[in-house]
Design a protein around this motif. Structure first.
Motif: not given
Lengths: 122, 493, 428
Positions: A58, A63-66, A118, B473, C37, C66, C148-152
């Motif tokens: 976390r 900009e992102l939560p994770v 990043n 979450y 992005r 990246d 899951v992976n970008m917004e948690g």
């Protein structure tokens, strides 16, 4: 005391069905493999299975939560669950950069958890 | 104390509410779902029937032809998509041609204009993909197609703007007769009213039977549909019917106002009023029957399927008007096809009856016109430029398949009776209705809804409480399922 | 706005194509990306296993992306984010794009060349025609991966996955690690569409059963998924009555195949291959519309991003050559045909005079084969036969054609690529 363990080799797309004979906990024979890599894989999987763990941490103020993370090298398979659990206890501040160590020596494995993307400040 | 309460915010209830809004009554609509247009009105063929099916002299025939005639001007007044594409009724056997003539005759008696019988060659010229087995057809140039959500939402919004209260998430549980009207018990408290209008779709029998001794019985008649990609939208231009059967107008193949191809419905009488599930045999039957009408139905272009329940009253007719033994209780029950077509005319008719029962004055300042949400996907280049100049968010695409922008989604949320759910956004803007079926846009729409409504992302639902999208979450889930994770840890050893 | 080259899509294909084009001397180029992005779908693929061919190390998706993003930025390649191409058309040799974004509004770009790199989308429940209710809780595996992976965010807690494609397998592990219970993965085919390694490390490691020859025949729950019914399928992939099994769950993930996103290509009128869902291209990865190239998953669905990058680099180089006027056809065109066992080939044709010394031809087979051979023949003459221990639809294959061997042939017309199994074929 002998037993047989079945596994599928993942070293190449062939996916040989391996059969491993154990005698008193020791590997006695590997059959079903079509190349030496199969036997090597079977021995490794049964004596010291290891995995790279990829998960999330976390991020505060990002900009992102994770942010995604990985173990810098593979760790014992049995520690995978603990490793993910340990990650839940922490939160890192933004910005996060690829390669940043977010947790050192995760679960006593001697391996660091590093960020794989990043994440800028929000 | 309300003057008039309408149960049900489907197209019928909203059509009535909009007409009631013309008078100085205190009016409310009670709806159990979290949005308008959540029942039969959202899952039907979207057809504006020309009016040749109904029995001459019947109320159904009168309302159908009136509704069909009004639809075009209404679509301009209330700004919803409507197209008079014409319809065809196919006949597959020479010996059935007299039945086509009977339909034509019936249509003439009902006042339908422009009806003609086409022979095979004329038919082929009009619709090249029509089945080779079709020998003749009845052509009804006044038949049309409408966006059923567009129509229902437009009626509802216009009613709301003119002072009708909409109580959503408000389920009617019990009705009691009082000395001067009715006391309506709901999941959100009690409502007292002088006049009660029953437009509850498949549940209309339940409410009618609470106040009347003359029982009615609504049988949910399931209709399954397949919607095809816009790539298949030009497959036919007209709405293609087959000669009617006892179960209704049969399976049709039609373009939609948005340029998709739609086929359906099947017809199966069921008991469960909630069973809007599709079935394997239903789908199979649907595609088999639709394939009778056209050559090479593009079945590989199916992007979604759905089912709706027509409110079929067992005597097979609309029940409209005051219940004989319950003064002030008005039914709009058993409204199956052509209910969508009839809704505006039915609203006017029923408002007239209520007016006779409870006199009122016309409201000065009634706003008849409504402007809908811009449609960037269908707008001209100039119109797009103009909208973007006005608000740059009309250039920020959220749904790529249907080209829906953030500007349109914000409009949908902030209008009167604005959207609060993903489905609400979908029906107002088409975001998520395209070929990827919301795969790409749903995370973005959820985020916008949460932001605009001041909610957490986890609270956003597909269609109201109980249909939330996310379960919280990652951290929350970790705490909630500690034991499970330990199990998975074990499995890893 | 006028550009020499516009690249539609800033994922792995678009980035590699743009870098190669810039390195080949294209100055006036622009990447248009619809997301906020660069990097495309790689941003949500946080698992490792990317880049073994390209970088000789195991990277995660964001790390792989990246490397390319860094290079594109170093080279000063311009890009626009949150930008949607609404329309693409050709007027003579000029390509015109109608483009929209919040900052610049709606405008037109004229380009001499275009590279299509829009990627793909997932097959939906609707396209699969799964009967049942339509509640919340049905996600494509990629949508769930994004949540899951970008917004948690967790899409659900008790999960059934239909389809054993790699994204589905990866998500089985992800959701398990995040505390969800993945009850099973059902696969319609008698074999998995995913990599063996993923079956072992994503399913077997966690004791998640894989049910081959099974599908979902019903979805229950009016508001939120309450359960699904799975059933075994017969040889014609039809559910067998009596084999139904009800599984309670709150989430159904679909990982049932990817579809190239070719709405713009079709709008342009490019000839499409119905097998791949992508445009037909020649050896230069050029569509039948001059100066319009395609690469990556919009051309055909890949399983390894390394090959996407390779293909995209070729497209970038060829687009640069086209802009220099160096892509004139010589008329010595050979068509490539997919025969027994092979579903398609990319490219579908090649110009011998214009081809490079070695030409990679990529394809997929239609079934699982053991101890078979890939046979390449030219006008009936076998050029070569490559032995394969195993061939599977889930793994893309490739062969190399040499300019030399085609130059040596007498006015060749057609190259045929096929699978030869033991005891078949004209010669032993």
């Amino acid at each position: 005391m002998s037993e047989t363990r079945e596994l599928v080799c993942i070293r190449c797309p062939l996916g040989c069905n391996l059969s491993v004979k154990l005698e008193g906990g020791e590997i006695a024979a590997v059959t079903g493999n079509t190349c030496p890599r199969g036997a090597e894989y079977a021995v490794k999987e049964l004596t010291d299975p290891r995995r790279i763990v990829t998960s999330l941490v976390r991020v505060r103020g990002g900009e992102l939560p994770v942010a995604p993370v990985k173990t810098a090298s593979d760790i014992p398979k049995g520690k995978v669950g603990d490793c993910v659990k340990a990650l839940r206890q922490i939160e890192v501040p933004a910005p996060v950069h690829i390669g940043d160590v977010v947790m050192e020596n995760v679960c006593g494995t001697g391996v660091d958890m590093v960020a794989t993307a990043n994440v800028d400040r929000s | 104390m309300y003057d008039v309460i309408v149960i049900g915010a489907g197209v019928t209830g909203c059509g009535i509410a909009r007409e009631l809004a013309r008078y100085d009554w205190k009016t409310a609509v009670l709806e159990r779902a979290s949005d308008v247009c959540e029942g039969t009105s959202k899952a039907n063929s979207g057809i504006v029937h020309a009016g040749f099916d109904a029995k001459p002299g019947s109320l159904k025939a009168k309302l159908n032809v009136e509704g069909s005639r009004q639809m075009e001007s209404l679509s301009k007044e209330l700004d919803f998509p409507f197209l008079r594409n014409g319809s065809l009724v196919l006949c597959f056997d020479e010996k059935d041609i007299p039945i086509l003539h009977n339909l034509l005759e019936q249509g003439l008696q009902n006042g339908v204009e422009g009806l003609e019988i086409l022979d095979r060659e004329q038919l082929k010229r009009l619709e090249p993909n029509i089945s080779d087995d079709a020998v003749a057809a009845l052509h009804a140039p006044t038949g049309g197609i409408v966006c059923p959500f567009g129509l229902t939402i437009a009626l509802a919004e216009n009613a709301a703007v003119n002072g009708v209260e909409f109580h959503l998430d408000t389920e009617v549980q019990r009705i009691e007769k009082t000395s001067d009207g009715y006391l309506v018990y709901t999941s959100r408290g009690e409502f007292e009213t002088k006049v009660l209008i029953n437009a509850a779709g498949v549940y209309a029998d339940r409410f009618h039977n609470m106040v009347s001794g003359e029982k009615i019985h609504i049988i949910p008649r399931k209709g399954e549909y397949c919607l095809m990609d816009k790539k298949a939208g030009g497959f036919v231009r007209h709405t293609i019917f087959q000669l009617p059967t006892v179960y209704g107008k049969g399976v049709l193949v039609t373009p939609t106002v948005h340029g998709n191809l739609l086929t359906g419905p099947t017809a199966a009488d069921i008991e469960d009023k909630e069973a809007v599930n599709t079935t394997e045999p239903g789908m199979e039957e649907l595609l088999r029957r639709a394939s009778l009408s056209v050559n090479g139905l593009p079945v590989r272009q199916v992007i979604t399927s759905f089912a709706g329940l027509r409110a079929h009253e067992e005597r097979g007719d609309f029940i409209i008007g005051e219940a004989k033994d319950a003064p002030g209780f008005f039914d709009a029950a058993g409204i199956e096809s052509p209910g969508l077509t009839c809704a505006p005319a039915l609203g006017r008719y029923l408002a007239g009856q209520v007016l006779a029962y409870l006199p009122a004055k016309e409201k000065p300042g009634f706003i008849a016109a409504r402007k809908g949400i811009p449609n960037m996907g269908q707008a001209s280049l100039q119109e797009r430029q103009r909208l973007i100049a006005e608000n740059p968010l009309y250039a920020n695409v959220v749904c790529r398949c249907e080209l829906v922008t953030e500007g349109e989604i914000l409009d949908a949320i902030h209008r009167p009776l604005g959207a609060t759910t993903l489905d609400g956004i979908k029906r107002r803007t088409r975001a998520g209705m395209g070929r990827c079926q919301a795969g790409f846009c749903s995370p973005k729409v959820v985020e916008i809804l949460a932001r605009e409504l001041g909610k957490d992302v986890g609270e956003i639902s597909k269609r109201g409480e109980g249909s939330r999208f996310l379960t919280g979450y990652l951290k929350d889930s970790a705490e909630a399922s500690e034991s499970e994770r330990c199990e998975s840890g074990k499995a890893a050893e | 706005m006028k550009k020499d080259l516009v690249i539609i899509g800033g994922g792995p294909a678009g980035l590699a194509a743009a870098i190669a084009a810039r390195e080949a001397g294209v100055e006036e180029l622009l990447i248009l990306e619809r997301d906020c992005r660069l990097g495309g779908i790689l941003n949500q693929c946080i698992h490792n296993g990317f880049g073994l061919h390209t970088f000789k190390e195991e990277l995660t998706g964001p790390e792989y992306a990246d490397r390319y993003i860094g290079k594109a930025k170093t080279l000063g390649i311009p890009y626009r984010l949150n930008t949607m191409v609404v329309d693409l058309r050709a007027e003579g040799q000029q390509k015109k794009l109608t483009v929209m974004n919040r900052e610049e509004g709606l405008y037109e770009i004229e380009a001499k060349a275009v590279i299509l790199a829009m990627g793909c989308r997932e097959r939906t429940r609707g396209a699969l025609n799964i009967p049942g209710f339509r509640p919340a809780g049905i996600y494509s595996a990629g949508t769930a991966q994004r949540y899951v992976n970008m917004e948690g965010r967790m899409p659900g807690r008790e999960v059934v996955i239909l389809g054993s494609g790699d994204i589905g397998l990866i998500m089985a592990r992800r959701m398990t690690l995040e505390g969800a219970r993945v009850k099973l993965v059902a696969e319609l085919m008698p074999y998995s569409g995913g990599l063996k390694r993923n079956i072992v490390q994503c399913l077997e490691d966690f004791g998640i059963p894989l049910r081959l020859s099974h599908t979902v025949v019903d979805i229950k729950g009016r508001d939120r998924v309450e359960g699904v019914t799975i059933a075994r399928v017969d040889g014609n992939l039809k559910p067998i009555p009596g084999t139904e099994e009800e599984i309670s769950c709150d989430t159904l993930l679909l990982s049932c195949g990817l579809i190239p996103e070719n709405e713009l290509s079709q709008g342009l009128g490019a000839a499409m291959n119905p097998v791949t869902g992508g445009p037909f291209v020649n050896e230069s990865l050029e569509t039948d519309k001059e100066g319009v190239f395609a690469c990556g998953n919009v051309l055909h669905v890949h399983d390894l991003v390394d090959y996407v990058s390779q293909e995209a680099e070729a497209a970038g180089r060829k687009a640069a050559a086209y802009l220099r006027g160096g892509l004139e056809g010589t008329g010595r065109v050979v068509s490539l045909r997919a025969a027994e066992g092979v579903r398609y080939t990319v490219p579908a044709s090649l110009d011998i005079g214009r081809m490079e010394e070695a030409q990679t031809v990529r394809f997929r087979v239609g079934d699982v084969y053991r101890d078979a051979a890939i046979e390449v023949s030219c006008d009936g003459r076998i050029l070569r036969s490559v032995k394969k221990k195993v061939l599977a639809p889930g793994e893309m294959e490739q062969i190399i054609l040499k300019k030399q061997e085609l130059e040596a042939a007498d006015n060749p017309k057609e190259i045929v690529i096929s699978v030869r199994t033991q005891g078949q074929g004209k010669e032993a």
